[in-house]
Design a protein around this motif. Structure first.
Motif, short mmCIF file in Angstrom:
data_model
loop_
_atom_site.label_atom_id
_atom_site.label_comp_id
_atom_site.label_asym_id
_atom_site.label_seq_id
_atom_site.Cartn_x
_atom_site.Cartn_y
_atom_site.Cartn_z
N ALA A 4 0.84 -1.18 0.00
CA ALA A 4 0.00 0.00 0.00
C ALA A 4 0.88 1.24 0.00
O ALA A 4 1.95 1.26 0.60
CB ALA A 4 -0.90 0.00 1.23
N THR A 5 0.42 2.25 -0.67
CA THR A 5 1.15 3.51 -0.69
C THR A 5 0.96 4.24 0.64
O THR A 5 0.09 3.90 1.44
CB THR A 5 0.67 4.42 -1.83
N VAL A 6 1.77 5.26 0.84
CA VAL A 6 1.67 6.08 2.05
C VAL A 6 0.26 6.66 2.15
O VAL A 6 -0.37 6.64 3.21
CB VAL A 6 2.73 7.20 2.03
N LYS A 7 -0.24 7.12 1.02
CA LYS A 7 -1.58 7.73 1.01
C LYS A 7 -2.65 6.68 1.30
O LYS A 7 -3.61 6.95 2.02
CB LYS A 7 -1.83 8.39 -0.34
N ASP A 8 -2.50 5.48 0.74
CA ASP A 8 -3.47 4.41 1.00
C ASP A 8 -3.52 4.07 2.48
O ASP A 8 -4.59 3.91 3.07
CB ASP A 8 -3.12 3.14 0.21
N LYS A 9 -2.35 3.93 3.09
CA LYS A 9 -2.27 3.62 4.52
C LYS A 9 -2.91 4.73 5.35
O LYS A 9 -3.65 4.47 6.31
CB LYS A 9 -0.83 3.42 4.97
N ALA A 10 -2.62 5.98 4.99
CA ALA A 10 -3.17 7.12 5.72
C ALA A 10 -4.69 7.16 5.61
O ALA A 10 -5.38 7.40 6.62
CB ALA A 10 -2.57 8.41 5.21
N ASN A 11 -5.20 6.92 4.42
CA ASN A 11 -6.66 6.93 4.23
C ASN A 11 -7.32 5.83 5.04
O ASN A 11 -8.36 6.05 5.68
CB ASN A 11 -7.01 6.81 2.75
N ALA A 12 -6.74 4.64 5.02
CA ALA A 12 -7.29 3.53 5.80
C ALA A 12 -7.22 3.84 7.30
O ALA A 12 -8.17 3.57 8.05
CB ALA A 12 -6.53 2.25 5.48
N ALA A 13 -6.10 4.41 7.74
CA ALA A 13 -5.93 4.76 9.15
C ALA A 13 -6.95 5.81 9.57
O ALA A 13 -7.54 5.72 10.66
CB ALA A 13 -4.51 5.26 9.39
N LYS A 14 -7.16 6.80 8.72
CA LYS A 14 -8.12 7.86 9.02
C LYS A 14 -9.53 7.28 9.13
O LYS A 14 -10.29 7.64 10.03
CB LYS A 14 -8.05 8.94 7.94
#
Length: 85
Positions: A4-14
């Motif tokens: 997962a990209t940094v953005k994908d991880k951040a979106n999932a975390a959010k």
């Protein structure tokens, strides 16, 4: 392995942070850990160590979720700065 990209991880975390069910379960887990701590008998070092590990695990999950979001914010700001030059 899923990369997962940094953005994908951040979106999932959010999404997790904002999910009422996730927050409820995490609160229940934290309550369970605190109850386990309260029930440790004085001098029971092994049980106390196990409860401490559970507590640390909960903290690590919450910290990692926050870290994914912070990293995406950092990367986005870094891109903004590089575009300015």
């Amino acid at each position: 392995m899923n990369t997962a990209t940094v953005k994908d991880k951040a979106n999932a975390a959010k999404r997790l942070q904002e999910n009422d069910d996730f927050r409820l379960i995490m609160e229940c887990i934290e309550d369970d850990v605190f109850s386990a701590f309260q029930s440790v008998k004085i001098g029971d070092a092994e049980t106390l160590a196990n409860v401490h590990m559970m507590s640390h695990g909960v903290k690590c999950v919450n910290d990692r979720i926050s870290k994914y979001i912070e990293l995406a914010i950092f990367e986005a700001r870094k891109e903004e700065i590089s575009e300015d030059f």
